[in-house]
Design a protein around this motif. Structure first.
Motif, PDB file in Angstrom:
ATOM      1  N   HIS A  64      75.789 135.347  83.250  1.00 17.91           N
ATOM      2  CA  HIS A  64      75.600 135.968  81.935  1.00 17.91           C
ATOM      3  C   HIS A  64      74.107 136.232  81.776  1.00 17.91           C
ATOM      4  N   LEU A  65      73.781 137.409  81.267  1.00 18.75           N
ATOM      5  CA  LEU A  65      72.384 137.789  81.080  1.00 18.75           C
ATOM      6  C   LEU A  65      72.198 138.325  79.669  1.00 18.75           C
ATOM      7  N   ALA A  66      71.284 137.693  78.934  1.00 20.17           N
ATOM      8  CA  ALA A  66      70.960 138.139  77.577  1.00 20.17           C
ATOM      9  C   ALA A  66      69.496 138.551  77.537  1.00 20.17           C
ATOM     10  N   ILE A  67      69.232 139.724  76.972  1.00 26.42           N
ATOM     11  CA  ILE A  67      67.872 140.228  76.809  1.00 26.42           C
ATOM     12  C   ILE A  67      67.686 140.582  75.342  1.00 26.42           C
ATOM     13  N   GLN A  68      66.661 140.034  74.738  1.00 24.98           N
ATOM     14  CA  GLN A  68      66.384 140.284  73.321  1.00 24.98           C
ATOM     15  C   GLN A  68      64.885 140.421  73.131  1.00 24.98           C
ATOM     16  N   ASP A  69      64.463 141.630  72.813  1.00 21.90           N
ATOM     17  CA  ASP A  69      63.040 141.910  72.628  1.00 21.90           C
ATOM     18  C   ASP A  69      62.279 141.501  73.892  1.00 21.90           C
ATOM     19  N   LYS A  70      61.431 140.497  73.798  1.00 20.13           N
ATOM     20  CA  LYS A  70      60.637 140.074  74.953  1.00 20.13           C
ATOM     21  C   LYS A  70      61.161 138.791  75.598  1.00 20.13           C
ATOM     22  N   HIS A  71      62.437 138.494  75.350  1.00 12.19           N
ATOM     23  CA  HIS A  71      63.016 137.251  75.856  1.00 12.19           C
ATOM     24  C   HIS A  71      64.197 137.549  76.774  1.00 12.19           C
ATOM     25  N   VAL A  72      64.302 136.771  77.841  1.00 12.82           N
ATOM     26  CA  VAL A  72      65.415 136.868  78.777  1.00 12.82           C
ATOM     27  C   VAL A  72      66.030 135.480  78.925  1.00 12.82           C
ATOM     28  N   SER A  73      67.345 135.418  78.895  1.00 11.34           N
ATOM     29  CA  SER A  73      68.059 134.171  79.148  1.00 11.34           C
ATOM     30  C   SER A  73      69.158 134.454  80.160  1.00 11.34           C
ATOM     31  N   ALA A  74      69.126 133.738  81.291  1.00  9.65           N
ATOM     32  CA  ALA A  74      70.054 133.987  82.389  1.00  9.65           C
ATOM     33  C   ALA A  74      70.831 132.722  82.708  1.00  9.65           C
ATOM     34  N   LEU A  75      72.119 132.867  82.947  1.00  9.61           N
ATOM     35  CA  LEU A  75      73.014 131.736  83.186  1.00  9.61           C
ATOM     36  C   LEU A  75      73.854 131.976  84.427  1.00  9.61           C
ATOM     37  N   ILE A  76      74.052 130.927  85.225  1.00  7.43           N
ATOM     38  CA  ILE A  76      75.082 130.912  86.262  1.00  7.43           C
ATOM     39  C   ILE A  76      75.833 129.588  86.149  1.00  7.43           C
ATOM     40  N   ILE A  77      77.155 129.661  86.185  1.00 10.21           N
ATOM     41  CA  ILE A  77      78.014 128.482  86.253  1.00 10.21           C
ATOM     42  C   ILE A  77      78.932 128.631  87.458  1.00 10.21           C
ATOM     43  N   THR A 126      67.699 122.772  77.097  1.00  6.58           N
ATOM     44  CA  THR A 126      68.385 121.481  77.012  1.00  6.58           C
ATOM     45  C   THR A 126      69.569 121.558  76.050  1.00  6.58           C
ATOM     46  N   VAL A 127      69.407 122.269  74.940  1.00  6.49           N
ATOM     47  CA  VAL A 127      70.519 122.437  74.004  1.00  6.49           C
ATOM     48  C   VAL A 127      71.626 123.257  74.642  1.00  6.49           C
ATOM     49  N   VAL A 128      71.257 124.295  75.386  1.00  6.99           N
ATOM     50  CA  VAL A 128      72.260 125.110  76.077  1.00  6.99           C
ATOM     51  C   VAL A 128      73.083 124.243  77.026  1.00  6.99           C
ATOM     52  N   MET A 129      72.421 123.394  77.793  1.00 11.29           N
ATOM     53  CA  MET A 129      73.153 122.559  78.746  1.00 11.29           C
ATOM     54  C   MET A 129      74.093 121.595  78.039  1.00 11.29           C
ATOM     55  N   GLU A 130      73.662 121.062  76.913  1.00 11.95           N
ATOM     56  CA  GLU A 130      74.542 120.180  76.138  1.00 11.95           C
ATOM     57  C   GLU A 130      75.736 120.953  75.590  1.00 11.95           C
ATOM     58  N   ASP A 131      75.494 122.196  75.163  1.00 15.93           N
ATOM     59  CA  ASP A 131      76.596 123.038  74.683  1.00 15.93           C
ATOM     60  C   ASP A 131      77.595 123.322  75.809  1.00 15.93           C
ATOM     61  N   LEU A 132      77.067 123.617  76.992  1.00  9.46           N
ATOM     62  CA  LEU A 132      77.948 123.875  78.134  1.00  9.46           C
ATOM     63  C   LEU A 132      78.797 122.652  78.442  1.00  9.46           C
ATOM     64  N   HIS A 133      78.160 121.487  78.437  1.00 11.58           N
ATOM     65  CA  HIS A 133      78.874 120.252  78.755  1.00 11.58           C
ATOM     66  C   HIS A 133      80.028 120.020  77.773  1.00 11.58           C
ATOM     67  N   ARG A 134      79.755 120.158  76.492  1.00  8.33           N
ATOM     68  CA  ARG A 134      80.805 119.945  75.501  1.00  8.33           C
ATOM     69  C   ARG A 134      81.931 120.967  75.667  1.00  8.33           C
ATOM     70  N   ALA A 144      80.388 129.390  75.387  1.00  3.13           N
ATOM     71  CA  ALA A 144      79.426 128.626  74.595  1.00  3.13           C
ATOM     72  C   ALA A 144      78.026 129.220  74.719  1.00  3.13           C
ATOM     73  N   PHE A 145      77.662 129.642  75.913  1.00  4.73           N
ATOM     74  CA  PHE A 145      76.339 130.231  76.130  1.00  4.73           C
ATOM     75  C   PHE A 145      76.201 131.542  75.360  1.00  4.73           C
ATOM     76  N   ALA A 146      77.223 132.380  75.415  1.00  5.15           N
ATOM     77  CA  ALA A 146      77.143 133.708  74.801  1.00  5.15           C
ATOM     78  C   ALA A 146      76.948 133.631  73.303  1.00  5.15           C
ATOM     79  N   SER A 147      77.421 132.556  72.686  1.00  2.00           N
ATOM     80  CA  SER A 147      77.294 132.438  71.237  1.00  2.00           C
ATOM     81  C   SER A 147      75.870 132.099  70.812  1.00  2.00           C
ATOM     82  N   SER A 148      75.065 131.539  71.729  1.00  2.00           N
ATOM     83  CA  SER A 148      73.686 131.165  71.380  1.00  2.00           C
ATOM     84  C   SER A 148      72.826 131.095  72.643  1.00  2.00           C
ATOM     85  N   PRO A 149      72.589 132.251  73.278  1.00  2.00           N
ATOM     86  CA  PRO A 149      71.913 132.242  74.582  1.00  2.00           C
ATOM     87  C   PRO A 149      70.440 131.873  74.528  1.00  2.00           C
TER      88      PRO A 149
END
Length: 338
Positions: free
Chosen positions: A164-177, A206-214, A196-201
């Motif tokens: 999953h790849l999210a780009i917002q303004d000058k920010h990039v957030s990339a995920l692989i599971i 650390t919060v993302v990883m906790e969200d993934l775990h739950r 879970a990631f897509a709702s708040s990329p």
């Protein structure tokens, strides 16, 4: 440019016979029509497909055409990658209009370049990768400079990898599971994490990883990693659990990004994020363990300067293990500066 791109498998079309040129042309033309291309633009995609696949037979005897839809708001694009294992060709000749070794109109890769909105190529003694991206004319789409290739084991419809790849303004957030194992249960685990990631990329890693775990509790579980880049500061943060590979690459060196042991959704300790300052201009490569880890872009002179989709395709071609699902995601970090 704001994007939120969900995981999707790469469509692979084998090309080892002239009859498969027509099949590939029809598949791509229909895919383009189904994704908002009008008749002229769908015909343009078909023309590029014909030349790319003909080129595979002429110069390598066989190869693959990798096809991907590029969602981009109201206008989707089509990505085509012609991939072979040699024996190679004279790139200068192939870029000249009218060049043909027989069997086609010989419009040349130069004409393919003009028909495409984005065109790039890498060729050496190991083979070639030619890439064309096409968007509907008049759509005014700005191409997102990223590359991804994703394949399930034995072409299973279910894939345990997600990206999953999210780009917002000058920010990039990339995920692989990578869901444990492969098949439907691994896919269910990975998709639970992606949701879970897509709702708040852009939550902290650390919060993302906790969200993934739950989100992955009650599933088979899996490995996962997130990388977040801020172009305004040049800083990258990375957090991972399990065997997701990640590497930052410059012209003269590379450094691996460390993940912690564990299984998201099962055995999980508190995640730790690592900071990497001054990353602007570097290349981020993230990959599941379906890709070998012993590769070095310095063994491919000039490859780092090619489009990230070409880089992802070369790595998959030469380093896929062939015994698991595999995903490769390539993001040039300066891309967020646009």
């Amino acid at each position: 440019m704001d994007l939120n791109l969900s995981s999707s498998l790469t469509l692979v079309l084998q090309v080892d016979d002239e009859s498969q040129i027509g099949h590939a042309r029809r598949v791509v033309q229909k895919l383009a029509s189904d994704n908002g291309f009008d008749g002229n633009d769908a015909g343009r995609a078909a023309l590029v497909t014909t030349e790319l696949t003909s080129n595979l037979l002429k110069h390598a005897g066989r190869g693959e055409l990798h096809v991907r839809v590029l969602p981009h708001g109201s206008a989707s694009g089509i990505e085509l990658l012609a991939i072979d294992r040699g024996p190679g060709f004279n790139l200068h000749d192939c870029l000249a209009d009218g060049f043909s070794t027989g069997g086609t109109q010989g419009i040349g890769m130069g004409a393919v370049d003009r028909q495409s909105d984005v065109f790039d190529v890498f060729a050496d003694h190991r083979g070639a990768v030619l890439m064309a991206r096409l968007y509907p004319r008049g759509s005014k789409v700005t191409d997102a400079r990223f590359g991804v290739t994703q394949h399930s084991l034995h072409d299973d419809p279910a894939c345990g990898d997600i990206w999953h790849l999210a780009i917002q303004d000058k920010h990039v957030s990339a995920l692989i599971i990578d869901g444990l194992g492969h098949g439907p249960e691994a896919q269910d685990a990975a998709q639970a994490g992606e949701k879970a990631f897509a709702s708040s990329p852009f939550s902290t890693p650390t919060v993302v990883m906790e969200d993934l775990h739950r989100a992955m509790c009650g599933t088979r579980g899996g490995a996962g990693a997130v990388a977040q880049y801020d172009a305004a500061t040049g800083n990258l943060q990375f957090a991972g659990i399990g065997n997701i590979g990640a590497t930052l690459i410059t012209l003269d060196k590379s450094r691996g990004l460390a993940s912690h042991p564990g299984i998201l959704g099962a055995q999980f300790r508190k995640a730790q994020a690592f900071d990497f300052p001054d990353c602007s201009g570097q290349l981020l490569v993230m990959y599941s363990d379906g890709l070998q880890s012993r590769w070095n872009l310095q063994d491919y002179p000039g490859l780092m300067h090619r489009h990230p989709a070409v880089i992802a395709a070369v790595l998959h071609r030469d380093f896929c293990r062939g015994r698991d699902d595999v995903t490769v995601l390539v993001v040039p970090l300066e891309a967020a500066n646009g």
